[in-house]
Design a protein around this motif. Sequence first.
Motif, PDB file in Angstrom:
ATOM      1  N   MET A 239       0.829  -1.204   0.000  1.00  0.00           N
ATOM      2  CA  MET A 239       0.000   0.000   0.000  1.00  0.00           C
ATOM      3  C   MET A 239       0.858   1.246   0.000  1.00  0.00           C
ATOM      4  SD  MET A 239      -2.978  -0.898   2.674  1.00  0.00           S
ATOM      5  CE  MET A 239      -3.975  -2.356   2.458  1.00  0.00           C
ATOM      6  N   LYS A 240       0.262   2.353  -0.441  1.00  0.00           N
ATOM      7  CA  LYS A 240       0.976   3.630  -0.390  1.00  0.00           C
ATOM      8  C   LYS A 240       0.114   4.688   0.287  1.00  0.00           C
ATOM      9  CE  LYS A 240       4.140   6.280  -3.260  1.00  0.00           C
ATOM     10  NZ  LYS A 240       5.302   5.962  -2.441  1.00  0.00           N
ATOM     11  N   CYS A 241      -1.034   5.040  -0.360  1.00  0.00           N
ATOM     12  CA  CYS A 241      -1.795   6.173   0.175  1.00  0.00           C
ATOM     13  C   CYS A 241      -2.720   5.772   1.332  1.00  0.00           C
ATOM     14  CB  CYS A 241      -2.602   6.852  -0.940  1.00  0.00           C
ATOM     15  SG  CYS A 241      -3.946   5.825  -1.564  1.00  0.00           S
ATOM     16  N   GLY A 242      -3.271   4.552   1.286  1.00  0.00           N
ATOM     17  CA  GLY A 242      -4.228   4.121   2.311  1.00  0.00           C
ATOM     18  C   GLY A 242      -5.598   4.750   2.143  1.00  0.00           C
ATOM     19  N   GLY A 244      -7.451   4.881  -1.058  1.00  0.00           N
ATOM     20  CA  GLY A 244      -8.165   4.540  -2.292  1.00  0.00           C
ATOM     21  C   GLY A 244      -7.822   5.453  -3.448  1.00  0.00           C
ATOM     22  N   LYS A 245      -6.650   6.099  -3.422  1.00  0.00           N
ATOM     23  CA  LYS A 245      -6.318   7.078  -4.466  1.00  0.00           C
ATOM     24  C   LYS A 245      -5.181   6.637  -5.386  1.00  0.00           C
ATOM     25  CE  LYS A 245      -7.982  11.133  -1.964  1.00  0.00           C
ATOM     26  NZ  LYS A 245      -9.236  11.238  -2.720  1.00  0.00           N
ATOM     27  N   CYS A 246      -4.193   5.912  -4.873  1.00  0.00           N
ATOM     28  CA  CYS A 246      -3.002   5.648  -5.699  1.00  0.00           C
ATOM     29  C   CYS A 246      -3.124   4.393  -6.546  1.00  0.00           C
ATOM     30  CB  CYS A 246      -1.761   5.556  -4.814  1.00  0.00           C
ATOM     31  SG  CYS A 246      -1.693   4.042  -3.827  1.00  0.00           S
ATOM     32  N   GLY A 247      -4.073   3.495  -6.217  1.00  0.00           N
ATOM     33  CA  GLY A 247      -4.284   2.276  -7.014  1.00  0.00           C
ATOM     34  C   GLY A 247      -3.250   1.192  -6.751  1.00  0.00           C
ATOM     35  N   ARG A 248      -2.441   1.353  -5.723  1.00  0.00           N
ATOM     36  CA  ARG A 248      -1.371   0.384  -5.442  1.00  0.00           C
ATOM     37  C   ARG A 248      -1.925  -0.950  -4.937  1.00  0.00           C
ATOM     38  NH1 ARG A 248       4.043   1.421  -3.166  1.00  0.00           N
ATOM     39  NH2 ARG A 248       5.084  -0.571  -3.342  1.00  0.00           N
ATOM     40  N   CYS A 249      -3.072  -0.910  -4.285  1.00  0.00           N
ATOM     41  CA  CYS A 249      -3.519  -2.089  -3.524  1.00  0.00           C
ATOM     42  C   CYS A 249      -4.726  -2.789  -4.126  1.00  0.00           C
ATOM     43  CB  CYS A 249      -3.874  -1.653  -2.105  1.00  0.00           C
ATOM     44  SG  CYS A 249      -5.363  -0.636  -2.055  1.00  0.00           S
ATOM     45  N   TYR A 255     -10.432  -1.999  -3.504  1.00  0.00           N
ATOM     46  CA  TYR A 255      -9.236  -1.353  -2.951  1.00  0.00           C
ATOM     47  C   TYR A 255      -9.056  -1.928  -1.549  1.00  0.00           C
ATOM     48  CZ  TYR A 255      -9.081   1.958  -6.782  1.00  0.00           C
ATOM     49  OH  TYR A 255      -8.978   2.505  -8.030  1.00  0.00           O
ATOM     50  N   CYS A 257      -7.105  -1.146   0.755  1.00  0.00           N
ATOM     51  CA  CYS A 257      -6.928  -0.137   1.814  1.00  0.00           C
ATOM     52  C   CYS A 257      -8.253   0.467   2.277  1.00  0.00           C
ATOM     53  CB  CYS A 257      -5.967   0.956   1.358  1.00  0.00           C
ATOM     54  SG  CYS A 257      -6.612   1.992   0.040  1.00  0.00           S
TER      55      CYS A 257
HETATM   56  S1  FES Z   1      -2.992   2.175  -1.027  1.00  0.00           S
HETATM   57 FE1  FES Z   1      -3.474   3.714  -2.477  1.00  0.00          FE
HETATM   58  S2  FES Z   1      -5.331   3.000  -3.320  1.00  0.00           S
HETATM   59 FE2  FES Z   1      -4.940   1.596  -1.712  1.00  0.00          FE
END
Ligand code: FES
Length: 275
Positions: A239-242, A244-249, A255, A257
Motif C-alpha cells: 500500500m501507499k496512500c491508504g 483509495g487514491k493511488c491504485g497500489r492495492c 481497494y 486499503c
Molecule cells: S494504497 Fe493507495 S489506493 Fe490503496
Amino acid sequence: MPCEGIYTPCLLPIAEIVEETRDIKTFRIPRPEHFVYRPGQFAGIFVPGVGEAPFSISSSPTEGTFLEFSIKRIGSVTQALHRLNPGDMVGLRGPYGNGFPIEELLGKHLLFVGGGIGLAPLRSLINYVLSPEHRSSFGDVFILYGARTPQDLVFRWELKRWEERDDLTLCLTVDEGDASWEGRVGLVPNVLREVFSFPCTGWVSIVCGPPIMIKFTIKALRELGFAPGDIITTLEMKMKCGLGKCGRCNIGPYYVCQDGPVFSYETLLKMPEEY
Ligand code: FES
Ligand SMILES: Cc1cc2nc3c(=O)[nH]c(=O)nc-3n(C[C@H](O)[C@H](O)[C@H](O)COP(=O)(O)OP(=O)(O)OC[C@H]3O[C@@H](n4cnc5c(N)ncnc54)[C@H](O)[C@@H]3O)c2cc1C
C-alpha cells in the motif's frame, strides 16, 4: 502536533517499546483525540527521513489514551523503527480501512485463529470483546495461536492474562518445540482440526497470519463446516496512500486499503486470485 491534510502525518513521541521476539517490537504512542478507530483498522507510521509503512493497530479502542503497533523487522522502514527509542518521534496517519464487522459478530461465538505477527490485528478485537463493557455481547471465545518456535510467540504477558481467564479457551502451538516447551507442537490448521470439536453453528472464525497459514486454515474451517460467510480474514497488500487514491492495492474492483483489509471468505471467493 496537529495533523493537517490527508497526507500529513502528526508527529508523536514513542512512549514505550516492548521487545516481543528477536524481530518483533511493540511500539506504544499517545492516541491523538481525533484518532477514533475500530479493531482491524490500520495506520501509516512514518519515520522521519526514512519513509512510511502501514501497520495494524494492535491495541483495542477500549484501552483509551494510547495506540500500539507490533512491528516485524523486514526492510527499510521497519528496520528504522526498530532502531528508535522511547521519546523519539514518529508520524501517524489514519485510521484507515474497514475494520472488523463488529455489528455482525454480536451474539456470536468467536473462534480466533492467529499465526505469528498475525495476532496483532486479532489482539485489538480480542481485547475489545473481552473488555468489561462488551464481553456480554458475545458468546464463547476460543483463541488458537501458533508461531514457528516458543521464542516467536508475541504478547506473552497478554497470553498469560488470557490463559488465566475462565471465559475463554486459549490454545497455543508451535511448529518446533524446545526443551522448555510443554504445549502443543503442530501447524495451526492441523491443530485446529484436533482441538475445535464443537458444532460450528453460531460460530464465526476470524483468521490472520501468513498467507500460507490463512489458506490452509480456511481449508480446515471449511472441513469443520464453517460457511464462507462465517470466515473472516485480513489481507496484506502493498500500500501507499491508504486512501483509495493511488491504485497500489487494488484487486479487481476492490481497494484493499478502503474496502479491506478485512474481508469475508465469501467476498474473497468473488475476487481475482491476486492476493
Ligand atoms: S494504497 Fe493507495 S489506493 Fe490503496
Ligand atoms: C493493512 C496492513 C497491515 C499491516 N500490519 C502489520 C503489522 O501489524 N505488523 C507488521 O509487522 N507488518 C504489518 N504489515 C506489513 C508491513 O506494512 C510491511 O512489513 C512493511 O511495509 C515493510 O516495510 P519496510 O520498509 O520495512 O520494508 P520494504 O523495504 O518496503 O520491503 C522489504 C521486503 O518486504 C516486502 N514487503 C513490503 N511490504 C509488504 C507487504 N505489505 N506484504 C508483503 N510483502 C511486503 C517487499 O517486497 C520487500 O521484499 C501490514 C501491511 C498492511 C498492508
